[in-house]
Design a protein around this motif. Structure first.
Motif, PDB file in Angstrom:
ATOM      1  N   LEU A 185     -16.488  -9.589   5.207  1.00 22.80           N
ATOM      2  CA  LEU A 185     -17.194  -9.118   4.288  1.00 22.80           C
ATOM      3  C   LEU A 185     -15.940  -7.945   3.818  1.00 22.80           C
ATOM      4  O   LEU A 185     -15.591  -7.637   2.417  1.00 22.80           O
ATOM      5  CB  LEU A 185     -18.146  -8.666   4.178  1.00 22.80           C
ATOM      6  N   ILE A 186     -15.434  -7.043   4.492  1.00 20.69           N
ATOM      7  CA  ILE A 186     -14.624  -5.561   3.970  1.00 20.69           C
ATOM      8  C   ILE A 186     -13.182  -6.427   3.908  1.00 20.69           C
ATOM      9  O   ILE A 186     -12.830  -5.991   2.945  1.00 20.69           O
ATOM     10  CB  ILE A 186     -14.792  -5.098   5.504  1.00 20.69           C
ATOM     11  N   ALA A 187     -12.788  -7.154   4.542  1.00 23.65           N
ATOM     12  CA  ALA A 187     -11.910  -7.551   3.992  1.00 23.65           C
ATOM     13  C   ALA A 187     -11.451  -7.972   2.726  1.00 23.65           C
ATOM     14  O   ALA A 187     -10.538  -8.205   1.590  1.00 23.65           O
ATOM     15  CB  ALA A 187     -11.144  -8.349   4.842  1.00 23.65           C
ATOM     16  N   ASP A 188     -12.937  -9.508   2.124  1.00 18.66           N
ATOM     17  CA  ASP A 188     -13.050  -9.596   0.941  1.00 18.66           C
ATOM     18  C   ASP A 188     -13.137  -8.386  -0.284  1.00 18.66           C
ATOM     19  O   ASP A 188     -12.062  -8.410  -1.623  1.00 18.66           O
ATOM     20  CB  ASP A 188     -13.676 -10.035   1.068  1.00 18.66           C
ATOM     21  N   ALA A 189     -13.798  -7.590  -0.023  1.00 18.48           N
ATOM     22  CA  ALA A 189     -14.107  -6.614  -1.032  1.00 18.48           C
ATOM     23  C   ALA A 189     -12.662  -5.795  -0.961  1.00 18.48           C
ATOM     24  O   ALA A 189     -12.265  -5.500  -1.709  1.00 18.48           O
ATOM     25  CB  ALA A 189     -14.798  -5.409  -0.404  1.00 18.48           C
ATOM     26  N   LEU A 190     -11.964  -5.454   0.288  1.00 15.53           N
ATOM     27  CA  LEU A 190     -10.511  -4.489   0.257  1.00 15.53           C
ATOM     28  C   LEU A 190      -9.642  -5.455  -0.944  1.00 15.53           C
ATOM     29  O   LEU A 190      -9.216  -5.181  -1.933  1.00 15.53           O
ATOM     30  CB  LEU A 190      -9.997  -4.620   0.977  1.00 15.53           C
ATOM     31  N   LYS A 191      -9.369  -6.686  -0.645  1.00 17.60           N
ATOM     32  CA  LYS A 191      -8.253  -7.308  -1.192  1.00 17.60           C
ATOM     33  C   LYS A 191      -9.602  -7.521  -3.024  1.00 17.60           C
ATOM     34  O   LYS A 191      -8.175  -7.822  -4.037  1.00 17.60           O
ATOM     35  CB  LYS A 191      -8.386  -9.305  -0.721  1.00 17.60           C
ATOM     36  N   LYS A 192     -10.149  -7.857  -3.212  1.00 18.79           N
ATOM     37  CA  LYS A 192     -10.775  -7.860  -4.388  1.00 18.79           C
ATOM     38  C   LYS A 192     -10.238  -6.709  -5.093  1.00 18.79           C
ATOM     39  O   LYS A 192     -10.418  -6.268  -6.632  1.00 18.79           O
ATOM     40  CB  LYS A 192     -12.273  -8.636  -4.640  1.00 18.79           C
ATOM     41  N   ALA A 193     -10.849  -5.352  -4.581  1.00 15.05           N
ATOM     42  CA  ALA A 193     -10.688  -3.772  -5.018  1.00 15.05           C
ATOM     43  C   ALA A 193      -8.832  -3.675  -4.809  1.00 15.05           C
ATOM     44  O   ALA A 193      -8.394  -2.346  -5.164  1.00 15.05           O
ATOM     45  CB  ALA A 193     -10.663  -3.264  -4.704  1.00 15.05           C
ATOM     46  N   LYS A 194      -7.820  -4.781  -4.925  1.00 17.75           N
ATOM     47  CA  LYS A 194      -6.462  -4.488  -4.285  1.00 17.75           C
ATOM     48  C   LYS A 194      -6.529  -3.042  -3.339  1.00 17.75           C
ATOM     49  O   LYS A 194      -5.407  -2.574  -4.108  1.00 17.75           O
ATOM     50  CB  LYS A 194      -5.760  -4.995  -5.723  1.00 17.75           C
ATOM     51  N   ARG A 195      -6.747  -3.247  -2.456  1.00 20.52           N
ATOM     52  CA  ARG A 195      -6.385  -2.266  -1.773  1.00 20.52           C
ATOM     53  C   ARG A 195      -6.468  -2.930   0.082  1.00 20.52           C
ATOM     54  O   ARG A 195      -7.185  -1.469   0.972  1.00 20.52           O
ATOM     55  CB  ARG A 195      -8.085  -1.212  -1.325  1.00 20.52           C
ATOM     56  N   TYR A 196      -6.450  -3.607   0.143  1.00 14.29           N
ATOM     57  CA  TYR A 196      -6.007  -4.020   1.471  1.00 14.29           C
ATOM     58  C   TYR A 196      -5.009  -4.111   1.801  1.00 14.29           C
ATOM     59  O   TYR A 196      -3.788  -3.608   1.103  1.00 14.29           O
ATOM     60  CB  TYR A 196      -6.447  -6.132   1.123  1.00 14.29           C
ATOM     61  N   PRO A 197      -4.459  -3.601   3.058  1.00 15.94           N
ATOM     62  CA  PRO A 197      -3.175  -3.174   3.619  1.00 15.94           C
ATOM     63  C   PRO A 197      -2.509  -3.766   3.418  1.00 15.94           C
ATOM     64  O   PRO A 197      -2.767  -5.797   3.897  1.00 15.94           O
ATOM     65  CB  PRO A 197      -3.672  -1.996   4.880  1.00 15.94           C
ATOM     66  N   LYS A 198      -1.510  -3.931   3.490  1.00 20.63           N
ATOM     67  CA  LYS A 198       0.279  -4.662   2.809  1.00 20.63           C
ATOM     68  C   LYS A 198       0.445  -5.104   4.391  1.00 20.63           C
ATOM     69  O   LYS A 198       0.322  -3.846   5.053  1.00 20.63           O
ATOM     70  CB  LYS A 198       1.379  -4.290   2.415  1.00 20.63           C
ATOM     71  N   LYS A 199       1.103  -6.139   5.455  1.00 24.24           N
ATOM     72  CA  LYS A 199       1.406  -6.242   6.112  1.00 24.24           C
ATOM     73  C   LYS A 199       2.446  -5.877   6.810  1.00 24.24           C
ATOM     74  O   LYS A 199       3.409  -5.234   5.816  1.00 24.24           O
ATOM     75  CB  LYS A 199       1.483  -7.969   6.684  1.00 24.24           C
ATOM     76  N   LYS A 200       2.468  -5.020   7.712  1.00 28.64           N
ATOM     77  CA  LYS A 200       3.824  -4.712   7.406  1.00 28.64           C
ATOM     78  C   LYS A 200       4.571  -5.678   8.456  1.00 28.64           C
ATOM     79  O   LYS A 200       4.538  -6.208   9.365  1.00 28.64           O
ATOM     80  CB  LYS A 200       3.483  -3.386   9.173  1.00 28.64           C
ATOM     81  N   THR A 201       6.647  -5.279   8.473  1.00 26.59           N
ATOM     82  CA  THR A 201       6.891  -5.811   7.827  1.00 26.59           C
ATOM     83  C   THR A 201       8.564  -6.056   9.164  1.00 26.59           C
ATOM     84  O   THR A 201       9.183  -4.071   9.472  1.00 26.59           O
ATOM     85  CB  THR A 201       8.289  -6.454   7.088  1.00 26.59           C
ATOM     86  N   ASN A 202       8.816  -7.363   9.328  1.00 31.43           N
ATOM     87  CA  ASN A 202       9.665  -6.575  10.864  1.00 31.43           C
ATOM     88  C   ASN A 202      11.144  -5.675  10.864  1.00 31.43           C
ATOM     89  O   ASN A 202      11.866  -6.711   9.962  1.00 31.43           O
ATOM     90  CB  ASN A 202       9.784  -7.473  12.331  1.00 31.43           C
ATOM     91  N   THR A 203      11.246  -5.404  10.391  1.00 28.78           N
ATOM     92  CA  THR A 203      12.803  -4.714   9.673  1.00 28.78           C
ATOM     93  C   THR A 203      14.080  -4.735  11.006  1.00 28.78           C
ATOM     94  O   THR A 203      14.852  -4.518  10.159  1.00 28.78           O
ATOM     95  CB  THR A 203      12.785  -3.658   9.146  1.00 28.78           C
ATOM     96  N   ASN A 204      14.046  -4.411  12.418  1.00 29.80           N
ATOM     97  CA  ASN A 204      14.655  -5.337  13.307  1.00 29.80           C
ATOM     98  C   ASN A 204      14.779  -7.210  13.552  1.00 29.80           C
ATOM     99  O   ASN A 204      14.006  -7.290  13.667  1.00 29.80           O
ATOM    100  CB  ASN A 204      13.640  -4.623  14.431  1.00 29.80           C
ATOM    101  N   LYS A 205      16.103  -7.151  12.300  1.00 28.44           N
ATOM    102  CA  LYS A 205      16.380  -8.233  13.055  1.00 28.44           C
ATOM    103  C   LYS A 205      17.262  -8.561  14.026  1.00 28.44           C
ATOM    104  O   LYS A 205      18.264  -7.715  13.548  1.00 28.44           O
ATOM    105  CB  LYS A 205      16.470  -9.179  11.130  1.00 28.44           C
ATOM    106  N   GLU A 206      17.711  -9.453  14.685  1.00 26.67           N
ATOM    107  CA  GLU A 206      18.131 -10.454  15.763  1.00 26.67           C
ATOM    108  C   GLU A 206      19.505 -11.132  15.137  1.00 26.67           C
ATOM    109  O   GLU A 206      19.273 -11.257  13.935  1.00 26.67           O
ATOM    110  CB  GLU A 206      18.064 -10.321  16.573  1.00 26.67           C
ATOM    111  N   SER A 207      20.538 -10.232  15.246  1.00 27.65           N
ATOM    112  CA  SER A 207      22.081 -10.918  15.106  1.00 27.65           C
ATOM    113  C   SER A 207      22.353 -11.744  15.974  1.00 27.65           C
ATOM    114  O   SER A 207      22.240 -12.619  16.455  1.00 27.65           O
ATOM    115  CB  SER A 207      22.945 -10.279  15.182  1.00 27.65           C
TER     116      SER A 207
END
Length: 59
Positions: free
Chosen positions: A37-59
């Motif tokens: 319910l909380i996640a759904d409400a956050l998404k509808k309000a466009k306040r759901y936290p963005k997923k953190k992306t991993n910027t450390n890419k291995e070569s």
């Protein structure tokens, strides 16, 4: 996976009973239903936290 935090929630017993029935109808625990319910409400309000992306890419 992000860490989960716990906290105490005081809720009216009639509201809890309704939430418990709704959760059972959807095969979820009360905790799972509240998280949904909380996640759904956050998404509808466009306040759901963005997923953190991993910027450390291995070569």
């Amino acid at each position: 996976m992000s860490a989960k935090k716990s906290f105490v929630l005081r809720i009216d017993s009639d509201v809890y009973d309704s939430l418990e029935k709704w959760a059972a109808d959807e095969f979820r625990s009360v905790n799972g239903q509240m998280e949904w319910l909380i996640a759904d409400a956050l998404k509808k309000a466009k306040r759901y936290p963005k997923k953190k992306t991993n910027t450390n890419k291995e070569s």
